[in-house]
Design an enzyme around this catalytic site. Structure first.
Site, short mmCIF file in Angstrom:
data_model
loop_
_atom_site.label_atom_id
_atom_site.label_comp_id
_atom_site.label_asym_id
_atom_site.label_seq_id
_atom_site.Cartn_x
_atom_site.Cartn_y
_atom_site.Cartn_z
N LYS A 120 -0.39 -6.57 -6.49
CA LYS A 120 -1.25 -5.66 -7.26
C LYS A 120 -1.31 -6.10 -8.72
O LYS A 120 -2.38 -6.12 -9.33
CB LYS A 120 -0.73 -4.23 -7.15
CG LYS A 120 -0.94 -3.63 -5.77
CD LYS A 120 -0.18 -2.32 -5.58
CE LYS A 120 -0.32 -1.85 -4.13
NZ LYS A 120 0.51 -0.67 -3.83
N GLN B 162 4.84 3.07 -6.72
CA GLN B 162 4.94 2.39 -5.43
C GLN B 162 5.87 3.18 -4.51
O GLN B 162 7.01 3.48 -4.86
CB GLN B 162 5.49 0.96 -5.63
CG GLN B 162 5.57 0.14 -4.36
CD GLN B 162 4.20 -0.15 -3.75
OE1 GLN B 162 3.25 -0.47 -4.44
NE2 GLN B 162 4.10 0.00 -2.44
N ASP C 195 -4.24 6.17 -6.79
CA ASP C 195 -3.96 6.19 -5.35
C ASP C 195 -4.59 7.41 -4.69
O ASP C 195 -4.55 7.54 -3.45
CB ASP C 195 -2.44 6.22 -5.10
CG ASP C 195 -1.89 4.84 -4.75
OD1 ASP C 195 -2.70 3.96 -4.38
OD2 ASP C 195 -0.67 4.65 -4.85
#
Ligand code: NDP
Length: 295
Positions: free
Chosen positions: A54, A98, A121
């Site tokens: 990422k 994460q 997200d």
């Protein structure tokens, strides 16, 4: 019937990333560089790989990236303080924590501490609600990647019967909402579903998001179906394998995603698109001037 054609997520993600990089260049010309902050707690090897990928993809797109690597023993209070600090930082437009977090941490509280407009997200309750209500918001990256992949191949969604196997907050449920918003007819299956094969046999589009290697068999598919395999599992030989038995499914499907090289790369591409979207909105730049569709 010829074997199913490959929906090439890797190549499509590259095209999305090129578009995002162009949008980032235009936004920067107006004084805003998109900023992404990634928070990683602990030593999970897979998470380290995901975060590195990422970080690299966002840097390549011209974003300012900061990765906060915190030790596994980080307390809930310290982690929340980091997330709140990033929330207050005007140079940060997207915050990604994460997952999974080490067991002693409350992941839900941490995710909910992300301001909704930086929640790239799409997991905060505000964004979940906006999606359910059909209102603009940040959408979860993996489901958004599924839709984007179909769109870029110009495969129809409206009126199609989409069978989604899996009902997680990360994939199955938001994907069902996105597909409904696109006027698909949606069936959601899960671990208590009876006769999963029969449901799959009625699908124009099957999406597998379960986490069980090769659960979906080729003879469960209607000839000509489209198959999106979200699953990422580690096989006995150490190789990645999806939730669909690729070889038998390809014999029946018209189109199918491989694992790896399918939905995984699309997920990262949509993270970049979400961050660009958030940066544009925070600086009042119209989305369409950056090549982003309004949602
Ligand atoms: P979860 O474990 O959160 O959810 C799995 C879902 O599958 C649940 O809804 C569960 O049902 C259902 N399920 C379990 N067993 C069966 C079964 N035998 N038949 C039908 N349904 C079943 O997983 P995620 O949604 O987070 O992830 C799913 C997969 O996708 C994983 O392999 C994950 O690694 C991968 N993934 C890939 C991403 C990518 O970028 N490509 C991103 C995110 C995930 P129930 O609700 O009843 O328990």
């Amino acid at each position: 019937m010829p074997p199913g054609q490959i929906l090439d997520g890797k190549a499509t993600a590259k095209a999305v990333r090129t578009d995002v990089a162009e949008g980032a260049r235009r936004l920067q010309a107006q004084g805003t560089q998109p900023g992404l902050a990634v928070v990683l707690v602990g030593d999970d090897p897979a998470s380290h790989v995901y975060v590195r990928n990422k970080d690299r993809a966002a840097t390549d797109a011209g974003f300012a990236v900061q990765t906060r690597r915190l030790p596994a023993e980080t307390s809930q209070a310290d982690l929340l303080a980091v997330v709140r600090e990033l929330g207050d930082d005007d140079a940060v437009h997207g915050i990604l924590v994460q997952l999974p977090l080490p067991k002693h941490l409350d992941a839900d509280e941490v995710v909910q501490a992300i301001p909704a407009h930086k929640d790239v997200d799409g997991l905060t309750l505000a964004n979940v609600g906006l999606l359910a209500a059909g209102r603009p918001g940040l959408r979860p990256c993996t489901p958004a990647g599924c839709v984007e992949l179909l769109d870029r191949y110009q495969l129809p969604i409206e009126g199609q019967h989409v069978v989604i196997v899996g009902r997680s907050m990360l994939v199955g449920k938001p994907l069902a909402q996105l597909m409904l918003a696109r006027n698909a007819t949606v069936t959601i299956c899960h671990s208590r579903t009876q006769d999963l094969a029969a449901h799959c046999q009625r699908a124009d589009i099957v999406v597998a998001a379960v986490g069980i290697p090769k659960l979906i068999q080729g003879d469960w598919l209607r000839p000509g179906a489209i198959v999106l395999d979200v699953g990422i599992n580690r096989g006995e030989d150490g190789k990645l394998v999806g939730d669909v038995d690729f070889d038998s499914a390809r014999e029946r499907a018209a189109w199918i995603t491989p694992v790896p090289g399918g939905i995984g790369p699309m997920t990262i591409a949509m993270l970049l698109a979400n961050t660009l979207r958030s940066a544009a909105e925070s600086s009042g730049v119209p989305l369409d001037s950056l090549g982003l569709a309004a949602r």
